[in-house]
Design a protein around this motif. Sequence first.
Motif: not given
Length: 329
Positions: A171-179
């Motif tokens: 159901t939910l899209n997997m986000p990536d962090v950008y640091v």
Amino acid sequence: MNRVMLTGVRPSGNLTLGNYLGAIKNFVDRQESYKSYIFIADLHAVTSYKEPNFLKESVYNCIAMYLACGVDENKTIIFKQSDVLEHGTFGFIMTFQTKMGELSRMTQFKAKSQGCGKEGVDTGLFVYPTLMVADILLYNTDIVPVGKDQQQHVELTRDLAERFNKRYGNTLNMPDVYVDVIGNKILNLQNPAEKMNKSDDGNNKGTIFLMDDLNVARKKIMSSVTDNYNKVHFDEDLQPGISNLMSILAKITGETFESIEKRYEGKGYGDFKKEVADVVCSLLENIQERFKKYNNKELLDKILFNGANDARIDASETLNRVRKSMGLN
Ligand code: ATP
Ligand code: MG
């Protein structure tokens, strides 16, 4: 379909050089390539009491500053979190996917609950990470540019998205962090053991506010705490103050640490600090000039109104999908 970028800020005071270098700059540099959202996290601001008029002014101030820093209102959806009611509902739902242990391990909660013990901590400080999870997942976000202090929250978001998808189907899209490697944690100039925070005391000599008078900002840099090594060298453990100034310079100009070290070989800290002050003041001058154009409540209200309408459409689509997956529809 366009990939999605989202980031947020708490309207809890004037934005700092840390906010700009750790989050805003990375966002602005990428806003052409993504469908972009910025939200003013007013619900996160009230996890501890804020005087209502201060809160309202802070919201205007934050948006105007973001625009002054180069966020393009025609390319980015800018909205206030509390205007999109889906955040609250979805945040509540995501709280139920979370373990007490996961929230107890959050750095902020651990730090703040140390003083008064768990009994005395506001519940908001305990549960706000699940609202952040909702903030991110509502927009099918792919990338979240933030400073290092927020990395843990995006990691929690990924864990909860995975848990939800396992339970209820994809159901939910997997986000990536950008640091970014450089400038992800700008330190207090007077106390390089601490992060620079916008909720720091306004008189704090260690915090550069983007609206600081240029002479004041220059003085803060020239009197920043360094060390006795007398060597412009990047070593965060041994020379945190100098390394912090190097990060500030490198992040603004794009120069490498090696090249800065080379240019200052055999030279003292005075010249180095002066260059950092020059570069920061010229950045601030630019932002402050643009701020005048955006310091207009009528214009900001219009941006917020349109932004909330756009954000609501996207957020309600996700929330409907979530409700359907859970059998709540
Ligand atoms: P507050 O004291 O209210 O928590 P803050 O300065 O930490 O203020 P936030 O609104 O919490 O600001 O965070 C906004 C964004 O700025 C986040 O992406 C955060 O990671 C980033 N950020 C905040 N402080 C720094 C810093 N010192 N260096 C780099 N990035 C930072
Ligand atoms: Mg913060």
